[in-house]
Each structure stands twice: as structure tokens, then as C-alpha cells.
Scaffold this motif. Structure first.
Motif, short mmCIF file in Angstrom:
data_model
loop_
_atom_site.label_atom_id
_atom_site.label_comp_id
_atom_site.label_asym_id
_atom_site.label_seq_id
_atom_site.Cartn_x
_atom_site.Cartn_y
_atom_site.Cartn_z
N UNK A 73 103.12 57.06 35.29
CA UNK A 73 103.80 58.30 35.68
C UNK A 73 103.66 58.60 37.18
N UNK A 74 102.78 57.88 37.87
CA UNK A 74 102.62 58.07 39.32
C UNK A 74 103.86 57.57 40.06
N UNK A 75 104.37 56.42 39.66
CA UNK A 75 105.48 55.80 40.40
C UNK A 75 106.80 55.77 39.62
N UNK A 76 106.75 55.74 38.30
CA UNK A 76 107.97 55.53 37.51
C UNK A 76 109.00 56.66 37.61
N UNK A 81 114.35 58.07 39.25
CA UNK A 81 115.17 59.08 39.90
C UNK A 81 116.13 58.44 40.90
N UNK A 82 115.61 57.54 41.76
CA UNK A 82 116.52 56.95 42.75
C UNK A 82 117.34 55.80 42.16
N UNK A 83 116.85 55.15 41.10
CA UNK A 83 117.67 54.12 40.45
C UNK A 83 118.89 54.74 39.77
N UNK A 84 118.78 56.04 39.42
CA UNK A 84 119.90 56.75 38.81
C UNK A 84 120.91 57.22 39.85
N UNK A 85 120.69 56.86 41.13
CA UNK A 85 121.64 57.18 42.18
C UNK A 85 121.27 58.39 43.01
N UNK A 274 102.16 45.42 36.05
CA UNK A 274 100.91 46.17 36.01
C UNK A 274 101.15 47.65 35.75
N UNK A 275 102.20 48.21 36.35
CA UNK A 275 102.46 49.65 36.25
C UNK A 275 103.10 50.05 34.93
N UNK A 276 103.96 49.19 34.39
CA UNK A 276 104.73 49.58 33.22
C UNK A 276 104.44 48.75 31.97
#
Length: 310
Positions: A73-76, A81-85, A274-276
Motif C-alpha cells: 500500500x506504500x507504492x501501489x 493512480x497514474x497508470x489509470x491516466x 517484492x512489493x506485490x
């Protein structure tokens, strides 16, 4: 912590070499993130709702599940948000927070794996004294200690990174604020700080790994003293999930932070795993080979279905 600096926000450029793949990555990473949240919440519910699982081993597993909820939840969310445009901008304070909490939760998990190895060591090497040694008080101290030392390490690394002046450029060539990419943007010589950071980031997991190795060396020796093959297998099966989780957790740290020449594409791939992926796999690792957890999960799911039907 913040020096006089012209940069008030940074731009997250995203995962290198993934141009025109935003939609596919959004769907993929959102699926990983949702499965991670659901899997770890189910593990928490299963352990909390079953009195049979109120033991030190599952107490530490509960904390691991909490870390596995917050760690991605730190980075995802910002990445999705930005991958959605949407905007790729992140404020200076947001970048500081991202780096701090990433290392705080990562270090806490690292210490937690060490504590869990000690728990298995006591359970197998001193089974008759297990409940006395692993008392509620000691478990609470160990759990708080993992967070305390994780916080100290994260404060040190964050202070080390953001004491530098950042006067442009502001493009972070990554999908979140991490030490290697931030040091590239600093308007000062970072060679000494890179060496200090390298030693600090390297020593912590190495120390934990050596302690885990010591615990498991003693465990293997004790298992080999068991006369029956069935007894040996039962003892080893209680550790197999933990060993798998350790490998999944420590390998990315070695690949990302301890390589002599950073490879952006390899780093991004490993860090996403590692993150997901690792936090998503941990509930599966700890439940598939554990009859008690599977039984409790079945009970939780049955209750959820009954509530839904009503």
C-alpha cells in the motif's frame, strides 16, 4: 530533514521500458493488490476467530499479514493512480513518506522473519519448555522490537537520503521513491552516502539472515536426532512455509540493493515481485500446508456466505 531546495515535487516516470502498456499493467497490478489485501485479511480473520490459533507462531503470522497489507500500500495506490491516466506528480513530503514507510515496513518484516525463525527454533529444539520461553510478554516484546528497530533503520535511511539538496531535475526514473533513484537526482556528491547506505542496507538483512541460518542449523540438527521418519517430516513441515517465505523476501533485497552495477529493468521487475507478488503469496504459503489455518479459513468463509445469504 528538508534542506533549502528548489524541488517541491517529483514526477514518477514509472517502470522503465513499459511505454504504451499502462492499461495492461493497471489491470495486472490492481488484481495483485486486491488479492494481496483479501488474502491477508482472510488470514487475519482466520487466526483471530479461532482460539486454537492463539499461539506465538500465529501471533507473529498475524503481524506479518498486517505488514503484507501495508507494505504494497506504500507504492501501489499511487502507481495505480497514474497508470489509470492521472497525474504522476508526487510532493516532496509524499516522496519522503513513501521512502520512509517502504523501508520501515520492509525492515520490520525482515526482523519479523528472524523472530519467527527463533520461534520455530524454540518449538523444535525445546518443545517441553516452549510455552514457558515463548510467553505472552516475550512475544509482545519481540513484536514491538521488530517495529522499533525497523523504524530506527527507516529514519536513518530517509534522513540520509533527504539531507541532500534537490534542485532539479525532478523526474524519478521509477514507479516510487526509493534510495538509488533519489540519490541520482541530488545536486551534490553522493558517493560517500551511497557507500554508507550500501553498508546499512546490506548489514541489516545480512545480520537477520545469519541469525535465521543459525536458528535453522540448530533446527536441522534437532530434526536429524528424531528417530522416526514420520517425526522428522512433521517437524520439518512446520518450518517449510517459513523457509519459503524467507527466500521470497530476502532474494529481492540482495538483487536490488547489493548488485555492483544497477540494472533498471531487472530492479523494476524484482521490486514489483517484492512489493506485490510476495505479499500476495504469503497467505497461500502459510495456509496451503497448514490444516489448522485451512480449517479456520473454511469456517470464516462459511460464516461470510451465511451472512451474505441472510
Amino acid at each position: 530533514m528538508r534542506n533549502t531546495s528548489e524541488v517541491t515535487e517529483f514526477i514518477l516516470l514509472g517502470i522503465p521500458h513499459t511505454e504504451d502498456l499502462e492499461t495492461m499493467l493497471f489491470v495486472l497490478f490492481l488484481s495483485f493488490y486486491l488479492f494481496t489485501l483479501m488474502g491477508n485479511l482472510l488470514i487475519l480473520l482466520a487466526i483471530v476467530s479461532s482460539t486454537r490459533l492463539h499461539t506465538p507462531m500465529y501471533f507473529f503470522l498475524c503481524k506479518l499479514s498486517v505488514c503484507d497489507i501495508f507494505f504494497p500500500s506504500v507504492s501501489s495506490p499511487k502507481m495505480l493512480f497514474y497508470l489509470a491516466g492521472n497525474s504522476r506528480a508526487i510532493s516532496y513530503s509524499g516522496c519522503v513518506s513513501q521512502l520512509f514507510f517502504y523501508h520501515f515496513l520492509g525492515c520490520t518484516e525482515c526482523f519479523l522473519y528472524t523472530v519467527m525463525a527463533y520461534d520455530r527454533f524454540v518449538a523444535i529444539c525445546y518443545p517441553l519448555r516452549y510455552t514457558i520461553i515463548m510467553s505472552h510478554r516475550l512475544c509482545a516484546i519481540l513484536a514491538m522490537g521488530t517495529s522499533f528497530f525497523g523504524c530506527i533503520q527507516a529514519i536513518f535511511l530517509t534522513t540520509l537520503t533527504f539531507q541532500l539538496p534537490y534542485c532539479g531535475p525532478s523526474g524519478v526514473d521509477y514507479y516510487f521513491c526509493d534510495i538509488p533513484v533519489m540519490l541520482k537526482l541530488a545536486c551534490a556528491d553522493t558517493s560517500a552516502l551511497e557507500m554508507v547506505g550500501f553498508i546499512s542496507v546490506g548489514l541489516m538483512p545480512l545480520s537477520c539472515f545469519l541469525l535465521i541460518l543459525t536458528s535453522y542449523s540448530c533446527i536441522v540438527y534437532s530434526i536429524l536426532q528424531i528417530q522416526s521418519t514420520e517425526g522428522q517430516w512433521r517437524a520439518f513441515s512446520t518450518c517449510s512455509a517459513h523457509l519459503t517465505a524467507i527466500l521470497l523476501s530476502f532474494m529481492p533485497v540482495v538483487l536490488i540493493y547489493l548488485q555492483p552495477t544497477p540494472n533498471p529493468r531487472l530492479n523494476a521487475t524484482v521490486q514489483v515481485l517484492n512489493n506485490l507478488v510476495t505479499p500476495m503469496l504469503n497467505p497461500l504459503i502459510y495456509s496451503l500446508r497448514n490444516k489448522e489455518v485451512k480449517y479456520s479459513l473454511r469456517k470464516v468463509l462459511e460464516q461470510v456466505v451465511l451472512i451474505h445469504e441472510k
